[in-house]
Design a protein around this motif. Structure first.
Motif, PDB file in Angstrom:
ATOM      1  N   MET A   1      11.364  -7.777  10.735  1.00  0.00           N
ATOM      2  CA  MET A   1      11.821  -6.428  10.489  1.00  0.00           C
ATOM      3  C   MET A   1      13.153  -6.219  11.193  1.00  0.00           C
ATOM      4  N   GLY A   2      14.099  -7.075  10.936  1.00  0.00           N
ATOM      5  CA  GLY A   2      15.388  -6.989  11.564  1.00  0.00           C
ATOM      6  C   GLY A   2      16.330  -6.016  10.886  1.00  0.00           C
ATOM      7  N   GLU A   3      15.943  -5.497   9.732  1.00  0.00           N
ATOM      8  CA  GLU A   3      16.812  -4.586   8.995  1.00  0.00           C
ATOM      9  C   GLU A   3      16.551  -3.149   9.421  1.00  0.00           C
ATOM     10  N   CYS A   4      17.592  -2.352   9.401  1.00  0.00           N
ATOM     11  CA  CYS A   4      17.475  -0.946   9.765  1.00  0.00           C
ATOM     12  C   CYS A   4      17.406  -0.119   8.485  1.00  0.00           C
ATOM     13  N   ARG A   5      16.343   0.621   8.325  1.00  0.00           N
ATOM     14  CA  ARG A   5      16.179   1.488   7.159  1.00  0.00           C
ATOM     15  C   ARG A   5      15.898   2.914   7.636  1.00  0.00           C
ATOM     16  N   PRO A   6      16.924   3.630   8.056  1.00  0.00           N
ATOM     17  CA  PRO A   6      16.698   4.960   8.619  1.00  0.00           C
ATOM     18  C   PRO A   6      16.187   5.966   7.590  1.00  0.00           C
ATOM     19  N   LEU A   7      16.511   5.768   6.319  1.00  0.00           N
ATOM     20  CA  LEU A   7      16.047   6.708   5.304  1.00  0.00           C
ATOM     21  C   LEU A   7      14.522   6.684   5.190  1.00  0.00           C
ATOM     22  N   GLY A   8      13.956   5.503   5.195  1.00  0.00           N
ATOM     23  CA  GLY A   8      12.490   5.387   5.143  1.00  0.00           C
ATOM     24  C   GLY A   8      11.840   6.018   6.360  1.00  0.00           C
ATOM     25  N   ILE A  11      12.127   9.900   5.919  1.00  0.00           N
ATOM     26  CA  ILE A  11      11.223  10.417   4.899  1.00  0.00           C
ATOM     27  C   ILE A  11       9.775  10.370   5.390  1.00  0.00           C
ATOM     28  N   GLY A  12       9.431   9.337   6.110  1.00  0.00           N
ATOM     29  CA  GLY A  12       8.060   9.176   6.588  1.00  0.00           C
ATOM     30  C   GLY A  12       7.724   9.967   7.830  1.00  0.00           C
ATOM     31  N   LEU A  13       8.719  10.529   8.497  1.00  0.00           N
ATOM     32  CA  LEU A  13       8.488  11.223   9.757  1.00  0.00           C
ATOM     33  C   LEU A  13       7.529  12.414   9.641  1.00  0.00           C
ATOM     34  N   PRO A  14       7.648  13.301   8.646  1.00  0.00           N
ATOM     35  CA  PRO A  14       6.674  14.405   8.566  1.00  0.00           C
ATOM     36  C   PRO A  14       5.245  13.910   8.339  1.00  0.00           C
ATOM     37  N   PHE A  15       5.105  12.853   7.558  1.00  0.00           N
ATOM     38  CA  PHE A  15       3.771  12.310   7.310  1.00  0.00           C
ATOM     39  C   PHE A  15       3.233  11.627   8.565  1.00  0.00           C
ATOM     40  N   TRP A  66       4.776   1.783   6.291  1.00  0.00           N
ATOM     41  CA  TRP A  66       4.648   1.823   4.848  1.00  0.00           C
ATOM     42  C   TRP A  66       5.875   2.484   4.224  1.00  0.00           C
ATOM     43  N   PHE A  67       6.313   3.614   4.789  1.00  0.00           N
ATOM     44  CA  PHE A  67       7.489   4.289   4.247  1.00  0.00           C
ATOM     45  C   PHE A  67       8.749   3.453   4.389  1.00  0.00           C
ATOM     46  N   ILE A  68       8.909   2.792   5.522  1.00  0.00           N
ATOM     47  CA  ILE A  68      10.082   1.943   5.715  1.00  0.00           C
ATOM     48  C   ILE A  68      10.064   0.785   4.721  1.00  0.00           C
ATOM     49  N   GLY A  69       8.890   0.262   4.439  1.00  0.00           N
ATOM     50  CA  GLY A  69       8.779  -0.842   3.483  1.00  0.00           C
ATOM     51  C   GLY A  69       9.039  -0.431   2.053  1.00  0.00           C
ATOM     52  N   GLN A  70       8.922   0.838   1.726  1.00  0.00           N
ATOM     53  CA  GLN A  70       9.129   1.305   0.359  1.00  0.00           C
ATOM     54  C   GLN A  70      10.598   1.487   0.001  1.00  0.00           C
ATOM     55  N   ILE A  71      11.462   1.603   0.982  1.00  0.00           N
ATOM     56  CA  ILE A  71      12.886   1.809   0.737  1.00  0.00           C
ATOM     57  C   ILE A  71      13.540   0.445   0.495  1.00  0.00           C
ATOM     58  N   PRO A  72      14.195   0.256  -0.657  1.00  0.00           N
ATOM     59  CA  PRO A  72      14.867  -1.025  -0.902  1.00  0.00           C
ATOM     60  C   PRO A  72      16.099  -1.173  -0.029  1.00  0.00           C
TER      61      PRO A  72
END
Length: 73
Positions: A1-8, A11-15, A66-72
């Motif tokens: 998990m070396g990639e940074c996906r801040p959007l995921g 988006i997942g933070l409220p959940f 899960w949310f981080i994994g959903q963002i391409p």
């Protein structure tokens, strides 16, 4: 998990916050279930309840992953 996906993450933070509230309920269930299963080992169902509570405690981390994994990329 070396990639940074801040959007995921955003988006997942409220959940994850909702899952955090569920994990607090899981902590209470785990404490009660563990105590009862130690006092009376014949109550096997309380040990299963404590294991279910551990899954609730791990839920916020699973939700964020899960949310981080959903963002391409």
């Amino acid at each position: 998990m070396g990639e940074c996906r801040p959007l995921g993450f955003l988006i997942g933070l409220p959940f994850a916050v909702l899952a955090l509230l569920l994990s607090l309920v899981g902590v209470v269930i785990w404490i009660i279930g563990s105590t009862i299963s130690c006092i009376c080992p014949c109550c096997v169902c309380f040990a299963g309840l404590a294991n279910l509570a551990m899954d609730l405690i791990k839920l916020p981390v699973k939700v964020i992953q899960w949310f981080i994994g959903q963002i391409p990329c």
